[in-house]
Scaffold this motif. Structure first.
Motif, PDB file in Angstrom:
ATOM      1  N   PHE A  14     -86.568 -19.645 -15.037  1.00 28.46           N
ATOM      2  CA  PHE A  14     -86.994 -19.255 -13.709  1.00 28.46           C
ATOM      3  C   PHE A  14     -86.820 -17.520 -14.006  1.00 28.46           C
ATOM      4  N   ALA A  15     -87.969 -16.753 -13.458  1.00 21.42           N
ATOM      5  CA  ALA A  15     -87.962 -15.292 -13.623  1.00 21.42           C
ATOM      6  C   ALA A  15     -87.817 -14.552 -12.516  1.00 21.42           C
ATOM      7  N   PHE A  16     -87.535 -13.535 -12.495  1.00 20.25           N
ATOM      8  CA  PHE A  16     -87.218 -12.463 -11.488  1.00 20.25           C
ATOM      9  C   PHE A  16     -87.166 -10.917 -11.834  1.00 20.25           C
ATOM     10  N   ARG A  17     -87.455 -10.326 -10.851  1.00 19.64           N
ATOM     11  CA  ARG A  17     -87.270  -8.619 -11.003  1.00 19.64           C
ATOM     12  C   ARG A  17     -86.556  -8.058 -10.162  1.00 19.64           C
ATOM     13  N   LEU A  18     -85.409  -7.292 -10.781  1.00 24.93           N
ATOM     14  CA  LEU A  18     -84.674  -6.411 -10.109  1.00 24.93           C
ATOM     15  C   LEU A  18     -85.219  -4.996  -9.975  1.00 24.93           C
ATOM     16  N   SER A  19     -85.322  -4.321  -8.658  1.00 29.75           N
ATOM     17  CA  SER A  19     -85.915  -3.000  -8.639  1.00 29.75           C
ATOM     18  C   SER A  19     -85.143  -1.962  -8.785  1.00 29.75           C
ATOM     19  N   PRO A  20     -85.575  -0.554  -8.833  1.00 31.88           N
ATOM     20  CA  PRO A  20     -84.713   0.371  -8.970  1.00 31.88           C
ATOM     21  C   PRO A  20     -83.478   0.609  -7.852  1.00 31.88           C
ATOM     22  N   GLY A  21     -82.456   1.188  -8.362  1.00 29.64           N
ATOM     23  CA  GLY A  21     -81.162   1.315  -7.548  1.00 29.64           C
ATOM     24  C   GLY A  21     -80.228  -0.159  -7.629  1.00 29.64           C
ATOM     25  N   GLU A  22     -80.934  -1.198  -7.956  1.00 34.42           N
ATOM     26  CA  GLU A  22     -80.024  -2.478  -7.943  1.00 34.42           C
ATOM     27  C   GLU A  22     -79.233  -2.693  -8.933  1.00 34.42           C
ATOM     28  N   LEU A  24     -77.411  -4.557 -11.783  1.00 33.56           N
ATOM     29  CA  LEU A  24     -77.831  -5.576 -12.870  1.00 33.56           C
ATOM     30  C   LEU A  24     -76.894  -6.876 -12.638  1.00 33.56           C
ATOM     31  N   LEU A  25     -75.516  -6.776 -12.697  1.00 36.53           N
ATOM     32  CA  LEU A  25     -74.720  -8.097 -12.648  1.00 36.53           C
ATOM     33  C   LEU A  25     -74.902  -8.729 -11.357  1.00 36.53           C
ATOM     34  N   GLU A  26     -75.034  -7.971 -10.052  1.00 38.30           N
ATOM     35  CA  GLU A  26     -75.203  -8.564  -8.841  1.00 38.30           C
ATOM     36  C   GLU A  26     -76.304  -9.140  -8.724  1.00 38.30           C
ATOM     37  N   GLY A  27     -77.344  -8.750  -9.451  1.00 38.18           N
ATOM     38  CA  GLY A  27     -78.719  -9.360  -9.269  1.00 38.18           C
ATOM     39  C   GLY A  27     -78.729 -10.814 -10.220  1.00 38.18           C
ATOM     40  N   ILE A  28     -78.092 -10.638 -11.371  1.00 42.10           N
ATOM     41  CA  ILE A  28     -78.125 -11.970 -11.845  1.00 42.10           C
ATOM     42  C   ILE A  28     -77.309 -12.861 -11.374  1.00 42.10           C
ATOM     43  N   ARG A  29     -76.080 -12.463 -10.832  1.00 41.28           N
ATOM     44  CA  ARG A  29     -75.152 -13.451  -9.929  1.00 41.28           C
ATOM     45  C   ARG A  29     -75.856 -14.015  -8.686  1.00 41.28           C
ATOM     46  N   ASN A  30     -76.590 -13.232  -8.049  1.00 41.15           N
ATOM     47  CA  ASN A  30     -77.347 -13.693  -6.802  1.00 41.15           C
ATOM     48  C   ASN A  30     -78.708 -14.616  -7.466  1.00 41.15           C
ATOM     49  N   ALA A  31     -79.155 -14.529  -8.428  1.00 47.72           N
ATOM     50  CA  ALA A  31     -80.192 -15.407  -8.947  1.00 47.72           C
ATOM     51  C   ALA A  31     -79.484 -16.660  -9.332  1.00 47.72           C
ATOM     52  N   VAL A  32     -78.429 -16.783 -10.010  1.00 47.48           N
ATOM     53  CA  VAL A  32     -77.764 -17.716 -10.422  1.00 47.48           C
ATOM     54  C   VAL A  32     -77.000 -18.679  -9.118  1.00 47.48           C
ATOM     55  N   ARG A  33     -76.672 -17.848  -8.132  1.00 46.45           N
ATOM     56  CA  ARG A  33     -76.375 -18.725  -7.140  1.00 46.45           C
ATOM     57  C   ARG A  33     -77.331 -19.221  -6.316  1.00 46.45           C
ATOM     58  N   ALA A  34     -78.457 -18.812  -5.980  1.00 50.97           N
ATOM     59  CA  ALA A  34     -79.668 -18.932  -5.479  1.00 50.97           C
ATOM     60  C   ALA A  34     -80.242 -20.316  -6.094  1.00 50.97           C
ATOM     61  N   GLU A  35     -80.295 -20.349  -7.597  1.00 47.33           N
ATOM     62  CA  GLU A  35     -80.634 -21.270  -8.087  1.00 47.33           C
ATOM     63  C   GLU A  35     -79.753 -22.521  -8.244  1.00 47.33           C
ATOM     64  N   GLY A  36     -78.397 -22.423  -8.015  1.00 46.04           N
ATOM     65  CA  GLY A  36     -77.656 -23.384  -8.369  1.00 46.04           C
ATOM     66  C   GLY A  36     -77.212 -23.660  -9.750  1.00 46.04           C
ATOM     67  N   VAL A  37     -77.489 -22.610 -10.735  1.00 45.07           N
ATOM     68  CA  VAL A  37     -77.127 -22.608 -12.086  1.00 45.07           C
ATOM     69  C   VAL A  37     -75.733 -22.889 -12.503  1.00 45.07           C
ATOM     70  N   ARG A  38     -75.693 -24.122 -13.211  1.00 48.42           N
ATOM     71  CA  ARG A  38     -74.322 -24.189 -13.761  1.00 48.42           C
ATOM     72  C   ARG A  38     -73.970 -24.349 -15.213  1.00 48.42           C
ATOM     73  N   ALA A  39     -75.173 -24.047 -16.031  1.00 50.38           N
ATOM     74  CA  ALA A  39     -75.242 -23.724 -17.541  1.00 50.38           C
ATOM     75  C   ALA A  39     -76.341 -22.969 -17.810  1.00 50.38           C
ATOM     76  N   GLY A  40     -76.121 -21.745 -17.615  1.00 51.48           N
ATOM     77  CA  GLY A  40     -77.445 -20.808 -17.870  1.00 51.48           C
ATOM     78  C   GLY A  40     -77.225 -19.604 -18.739  1.00 51.48           C
ATOM     79  N   GLU A 112     -86.620  -6.957 -15.683  1.00 54.06           N
ATOM     80  CA  GLU A 112     -87.619  -8.396 -15.926  1.00 54.06           C
ATOM     81  C   GLU A 112     -86.612  -9.464 -16.482  1.00 54.06           C
ATOM     82  N   ILE A 113     -86.196 -10.303 -15.685  1.00 54.01           N
ATOM     83  CA  ILE A 113     -85.322 -11.150 -16.346  1.00 54.01           C
ATOM     84  C   ILE A 113     -85.866 -12.690 -16.402  1.00 54.01           C
TER      85      ILE A 113
END
Length: 147
Positions: A14-22, A24-40, A112-113
């Motif tokens: 799955f792909a997502f984009r973080l915007s200026p000022g965001e 990096l780790l918080e954005g990745i952590r939010n995506a992992v939680r939202a998608e329920g990733v257990r081995a990413g 872009e991740i």
């Protein structure tokens, strides 16, 4: 060479984009939680940072870098309990800095991740007496975890 703690799985992405000022780790952590990733894992990342905090090899603390940095590479593993990420960044003169990604990396223009997941596996971190760090442990997911 020791080859242990190994298991295979098909994958999903799955792909997502973080915007200026965001952050990096918080954005990745939010995506992992939202998608329920257990081995990413980070499959690809392109973007820039205005501030980075990297822990260099053998150091206990991070080094803060401020300015304009292109993301040359971002790689590592992630799950809901944590992540282990490394980055290489280049400055406007082409100097490259690399290390362990720590809290405080701020997106400059975009990030872009593409994250991958191995749905049949579960990652966790366990203490390793050899390295003295919490290291990756790979397990097959049980039927209950797959539901």
């Amino acid at each position: 060479m020791t080859y242990s703690n190994c298991a295979g799985s098909a994958g999903r992405f799955f792909a997502f984009r973080l915007s200026p000022g965001e952050d990096l780790l918080e954005g990745i952590r939010n995506a992992v939680r939202a998608e329920g990733v257990r081995a990413g894992f980070v499959a690809a990342a392109v973007g820039s940072l205005s501030k980075a905090c990297l822990r260099y090899a053998g150091k206990s603390d991070g080094t803060i870098l401020e300015g304009c940095f292109e993301t040359v590479s971002l790689s590592g593993t992630a799950e809901e309990e944590g992540e282990h990420l490394h980055a290489s960044l280049s400055d406007p003169e082409g100097n490259v800095f690399g290390g362990h990604v720590m809290e405080g990396c701020v997106v400059r223009t975009t990030m872009e991740i593409i994250l991958g997941e191995l749905p049949e596996l579960r990652f966790s971190r366990e203490y390793c007496p050899s390295s003295t760090y919490m290291e990756l442990a790979v397990r097959r997911r049980t039927n209950e975890e797959n539901e």
